[in-house]
Design a protein around this motif. Structure first.
Motif, PDB file in Angstrom:
ATOM      1  N   ILE A  37       0.886 -44.991  -9.217  1.00  0.00           N
ATOM      2  CA  ILE A  37       0.546 -45.599  -7.936  1.00  0.00           C
ATOM      3  C   ILE A  37       1.814 -45.587  -7.081  1.00  0.00           C
ATOM      4  CG2 ILE A  37      -0.254 -47.661  -6.747  1.00  0.00           C
ATOM      5  CD1 ILE A  37      -1.734 -48.454  -9.266  1.00  0.00           C
ATOM      6  N   ALA A  38       1.763 -44.931  -5.954  1.00  0.00           N
ATOM      7  CA  ALA A  38       2.939 -44.802  -5.106  1.00  0.00           C
ATOM      8  C   ALA A  38       2.544 -45.013  -3.647  1.00  0.00           C
ATOM      9  CB  ALA A  38       3.588 -43.432  -5.284  1.00  0.00           C
ATOM     10  N   VAL A  39       3.469 -45.499  -2.875  1.00  0.00           N
ATOM     11  CA  VAL A  39       3.266 -45.696  -1.443  1.00  0.00           C
ATOM     12  C   VAL A  39       4.270 -44.834  -0.699  1.00  0.00           C
ATOM     13  CG1 VAL A  39       3.295 -47.343   0.462  1.00  0.00           C
ATOM     14  CG2 VAL A  39       2.442 -48.050  -1.775  1.00  0.00           C
ATOM     15  N   ASN A  40       3.800 -43.995   0.199  1.00  0.00           N
ATOM     16  CA  ASN A  40       4.662 -43.115   0.979  1.00  0.00           C
ATOM     17  C   ASN A  40       4.613 -43.510   2.455  1.00  0.00           C
ATOM     18  OD1 ASN A  40       5.307 -41.386  -1.262  1.00  0.00           O
ATOM     19  ND2 ASN A  40       3.240 -40.530  -1.066  1.00  0.00           N
ATOM     20  N   PHE A  41       5.735 -43.358   3.116  1.00  0.00           N
ATOM     21  CA  PHE A  41       5.809 -43.669   4.542  1.00  0.00           C
ATOM     22  C   PHE A  41       6.634 -42.597   5.228  1.00  0.00           C
ATOM     23  CE2 PHE A  41       7.871 -45.695   8.214  1.00  0.00           C
ATOM     24  CZ  PHE A  41       6.760 -46.116   8.901  1.00  0.00           C
ATOM     25  N   TRP A  42       6.072 -41.977   6.245  1.00  0.00           N
ATOM     26  CA  TRP A  42       6.778 -40.924   6.980  1.00  0.00           C
ATOM     27  C   TRP A  42       7.100 -41.415   8.395  1.00  0.00           C
ATOM     28  CZ3 TRP A  42       2.759 -40.066   3.688  1.00  0.00           C
ATOM     29  CH2 TRP A  42       2.949 -39.120   2.668  1.00  0.00           C
ATOM     30  N   TRP A  43       8.256 -41.039   8.870  1.00  0.00           N
ATOM     31  CA  TRP A  43       8.593 -41.317  10.257  1.00  0.00           C
ATOM     32  C   TRP A  43       9.570 -40.260  10.741  1.00  0.00           C
ATOM     33  CZ3 TRP A  43      11.115 -43.684   6.313  1.00  0.00           C
ATOM     34  CH2 TRP A  43      12.516 -43.728   6.374  1.00  0.00           C
ATOM     35  N   ARG A  44       9.646 -40.113  12.055  1.00  0.00           N
ATOM     36  CA  ARG A  44      10.546 -39.144  12.661  1.00  0.00           C
ATOM     37  C   ARG A  44      11.645 -39.895  13.384  1.00  0.00           C
ATOM     38  NH1 ARG A  44       7.753 -34.318  15.760  1.00  0.00           N
ATOM     39  NH2 ARG A  44       9.648 -33.320  15.013  1.00  0.00           N
ATOM     40  N   PRO A  90      15.713 -37.362   3.324  1.00  0.00           N
ATOM     41  CA  PRO A  90      16.027 -37.101   4.734  1.00  0.00           C
ATOM     42  C   PRO A  90      15.122 -36.034   5.339  1.00  0.00           C
ATOM     43  CG  PRO A  90      18.006 -37.101   3.371  1.00  0.00           C
ATOM     44  CD  PRO A  90      16.841 -37.094   2.432  1.00  0.00           C
ATOM     45  N   GLU A  91      15.024 -36.065   6.643  1.00  0.00           N
ATOM     46  CA  GLU A  91      14.251 -35.046   7.345  1.00  0.00           C
ATOM     47  C   GLU A  91      14.821 -33.656   7.073  1.00  0.00           C
ATOM     48  OE1 GLU A  91      12.763 -36.897  11.481  1.00  0.00           O
ATOM     49  OE2 GLU A  91      14.885 -37.206  11.094  1.00  0.00           O
ATOM     50  N   GLY A  92      13.932 -32.713   6.854  1.00  0.00           N
ATOM     51  CA  GLY A  92      14.368 -31.344   6.647  1.00  0.00           C
ATOM     52  C   GLY A  92      14.722 -31.015   5.211  1.00  0.00           C
ATOM     53  N   TRP A  93      14.484 -31.928   4.283  1.00  0.00           N
ATOM     54  CA  TRP A  93      14.786 -31.655   2.864  1.00  0.00           C
ATOM     55  C   TRP A  93      13.506 -31.212   2.165  1.00  0.00           C
ATOM     56  CZ3 TRP A  93      19.089 -33.628  -0.449  1.00  0.00           C
ATOM     57  CH2 TRP A  93      20.248 -33.860   0.297  1.00  0.00           C
ATOM     58  N   PHE A  94      13.519 -29.992   1.629  1.00  0.00           N
ATOM     59  CA  PHE A  94      12.406 -29.554   0.801  1.00  0.00           C
ATOM     60  C   PHE A  94      12.350 -30.398  -0.459  1.00  0.00           C
ATOM     61  CE2 PHE A  94      12.968 -25.387   3.067  1.00  0.00           C
ATOM     62  CZ  PHE A  94      11.708 -25.374   3.637  1.00  0.00           C
ATOM     63  N   HIS A  95      11.151 -30.740  -0.876  1.00  0.00           N
ATOM     64  CA  HIS A  95      11.009 -31.549  -2.080  1.00  0.00           C
ATOM     65  C   HIS A  95       9.636 -31.326  -2.716  1.00  0.00           C
ATOM     66  CE1 HIS A  95       9.403 -33.958   1.259  1.00  0.00           C
ATOM     67  NE2 HIS A  95       8.570 -34.494   0.371  1.00  0.00           N
ATOM     68  N   GLN A  96       9.562 -31.674  -3.954  1.00  0.00           N
ATOM     69  CA  GLN A  96       8.324 -31.579  -4.709  1.00  0.00           C
ATOM     70  C   GLN A  96       8.182 -32.846  -5.541  1.00  0.00           C
ATOM     71  OE1 GLN A  96       7.499 -27.984  -7.075  1.00  0.00           O
ATOM     72  NE2 GLN A  96       7.107 -29.330  -8.830  1.00  0.00           N
ATOM     73  N   VAL A  97       6.981 -33.404  -5.577  1.00  0.00           N
ATOM     74  CA  VAL A  97       6.724 -34.642  -6.305  1.00  0.00           C
ATOM     75  C   VAL A  97       5.749 -34.353  -7.441  1.00  0.00           C
ATOM     76  CG1 VAL A  97       5.846 -36.999  -6.173  1.00  0.00           C
ATOM     77  CG2 VAL A  97       7.110 -36.025  -4.236  1.00  0.00           C
ATOM     78  N   ASP A  98       6.154 -34.692  -8.652  1.00  0.00           N
ATOM     79  CA  ASP A  98       5.291 -34.581  -9.829  1.00  0.00           C
ATOM     80  C   ASP A  98       5.038 -35.982 -10.364  1.00  0.00           C
ATOM     81  OD1 ASP A  98       5.279 -31.752  -9.785  1.00  0.00           O
ATOM     82  OD2 ASP A  98       7.249 -31.740 -10.740  1.00  0.00           O
ATOM     83  N   SER A  99       3.770 -36.306 -10.622  1.00  0.00           N
ATOM     84  CA  SER A  99       3.413 -37.644 -11.077  1.00  0.00           C
ATOM     85  C   SER A  99       2.786 -37.595 -12.463  1.00  0.00           C
ATOM     86  CB  SER A  99       2.414 -38.288 -10.103  1.00  0.00           C
ATOM     87  OG  SER A  99       2.954 -38.354  -8.796  1.00  0.00           O
ATOM     88  N   ASP A 100       2.964 -38.703 -13.200  1.00  0.00           N
ATOM     89  CA  ASP A 100       2.284 -38.834 -14.486  1.00  0.00           C
ATOM     90  C   ASP A 100       0.789 -39.060 -14.254  1.00  0.00           C
ATOM     91  OD1 ASP A 100       4.655 -38.529 -15.842  1.00  0.00           O
ATOM     92  OD2 ASP A 100       5.075 -40.683 -15.914  1.00  0.00           O
ATOM     93  N   ASN A 101       0.039 -39.173 -15.360  1.00  0.00           N
ATOM     94  CA  ASN A 101      -1.406 -39.325 -15.243  1.00  0.00           C
ATOM     95  C   ASN A 101      -1.793 -40.577 -14.465  1.00  0.00           C
ATOM     96  OD1 ASN A 101      -1.818 -36.984 -16.715  1.00  0.00           O
ATOM     97  ND2 ASN A 101      -1.854 -38.057 -18.680  1.00  0.00           N
ATOM     98  N   TYR A 150      14.814 -28.938   9.309  1.00  0.00           N
ATOM     99  CA  TYR A 150      15.461 -28.199   8.219  1.00  0.00           C
ATOM    100  C   TYR A 150      16.576 -27.306   8.760  1.00  0.00           C
ATOM    101  CZ  TYR A 150      16.123 -24.428   4.863  1.00  0.00           C
ATOM    102  OH  TYR A 150      16.676 -23.484   4.026  1.00  0.00           O
ATOM    103  N   TYR A 151      16.276 -26.565   9.817  1.00  0.00           N
ATOM    104  CA  TYR A 151      17.280 -25.660  10.376  1.00  0.00           C
ATOM    105  C   TYR A 151      18.465 -26.441  10.948  1.00  0.00           C
ATOM    106  CZ  TYR A 151      13.743 -22.033   9.880  1.00  0.00           C
ATOM    107  OH  TYR A 151      12.823 -21.166   9.354  1.00  0.00           O
ATOM    108  N   LEU A 152      18.199 -27.577  11.577  1.00  0.00           N
ATOM    109  CA  LEU A 152      19.283 -28.387  12.108  1.00  0.00           C
ATOM    110  C   LEU A 152      20.186 -28.884  10.983  1.00  0.00           C
ATOM    111  CD1 LEU A 152      20.708 -29.807  14.446  1.00  0.00           C
ATOM    112  CD2 LEU A 152      19.112 -31.716  14.146  1.00  0.00           C
TER     113      LEU A 152
END
Length: 312
Positions: A53-60, A39-50, A74-76
């Motif tokens: 292959i990933a596909v990311n999509f962002w939207w507001r 969800p919007e406003g969620w801090f996150h960290q992504v760790d990948s193996d060696n 985040y504040y909301l």
């Protein structure tokens, strides 16, 4: 150069509060074909193996698109979380607990002989270990626990009509009603599923101390398992589910790990489908939280849940 900072290796000299980040974080492992929504406003960290292959999509979202700063989401979220928690607590404290406790604690005329019999036979030396390992006899319960047990059984019989339970152990003798009767039982709770004061099951759960409630459930599991199953699956409203899971959390703080595991093994062992029982609790909690969230949107943001702004 030092090691790069991550959520697992933060620089505590710069971020001293990060020492508790792992306590509150959640770790999710994705496999081939999996997708994760953040969800919007969620801090996150992504760790990948060696080899990843990933596909990311962002939207507001429509709401976030009107906010000028990227941290506003985040504040909301934090503000809405606090307001929703506050609303949930207010929904649970709408009624005087002292008044309800006095009502629950007083036996009615139909139970007077039962409680009097209990007072003559109650053994205060029974340990919790014995209660967990051996079948609980009804005369071993404290007066309030026995009174609450009797009231819960009466409610189940009245609303769901769980077969003939004249025998203490109904593990094989009880017959569930037809689906139409179950639906009728649920309809009687529709008007008060979020209201503690008007919900008899939730009121009983609310007024019991966690360990007393544990004793009640152990007695039901040993003596009236089909009644306990019907209670959780068919008569536990959203407010009841919220209260019960809070009581479970309090129990966990008061008991050792071995006793906790044994209690839950006995409790969930009653159900033919343990996942159905867990779903009933989780779905109830979700419904209660959703109602609180809707109340917050209406009170503070003047927004209907479908996203349309109200006219005021």
């Amino acid at each position: 150069m030092g090691r790069p900072q991550t959520t697992e290796r933060p620089d505590l000299s710069v971020h001293p509060r990060a020492d508790r980040v792992m306590e509150y974080s959640q770790k999710v492992i994705l496999h081939a074909g999996d997708a994760l929504f953040i969800p919007e406003g969620w801090f996150h960290q992504v760790d990948s193996d060696n080899l990843t292959i990933a596909v990311n999509f962002w939207w507001r979202s429509e709401m976030m698109s009107t906010m000028p700063e990227h941290m506003d989401a985040y504040y909301l979220r934090r503000i809405l979380k606090r307001l929703t928690d506050k609303e949930m607590n207010e929904m649970l404290h709408m009624v005087s607990t002292v008044k309800m406790a006095n009502t629950i604690g007083q036996p009615n005329n139909g139970n007077a002989d039962l409680v009097e019999h209990l007072d003559q036979n109650y053994d205060s030396k029974i340990s919790k270990a014995t209660m967990l390992k051996e079948k609980i006899m009804l005369h071993e319960l404290e007066p309030l626990a026995l009174q609450s047990l009797h009231e819960l059984i009466s409610i189940v019989h009245e609303r769901v009509n769980v077969g003939n339970q004249s025998q203490p152990n109904d593990s094989t003798s009880a017959n569930y009603p037809e689906m139409g009767e179950k639906d009728e039982a649920k309809k009687t709770f529709q008007a008060n599923i979020f209201n503690l004061e008007e919900n008899p099951v939730a009121s009983i759960l609310w007024n019991l101390q966690p360990l007393t409630l544990q004793s009640v459930f152990l007695a039901m599991a040993h003596n009236f398992p089909r009644t306990l199953e019907a209670l959780i699956l068919h008569l536990l409203s959203p407010v009841g589910a919220e209260i019960l899971t809070r009581k479970f959390d309090e129990m966990d703080q008061l008991t050792a790990e071995e006793d906790r595991n044994q209690f839950y093994q006995i409790f969930y062992g009653v159900f033919d489908d343990q996942f159905a029982a867990m779903d009933a609790l989780l779905n109830g909690k979700e419904s209660f939280a959703l109602q609180a969230y809707q109340n917050v949107l209406d009170k503070y943001l003047v927004i209907n849940f479908d996203g349309a702004k109200s006219l005021v």
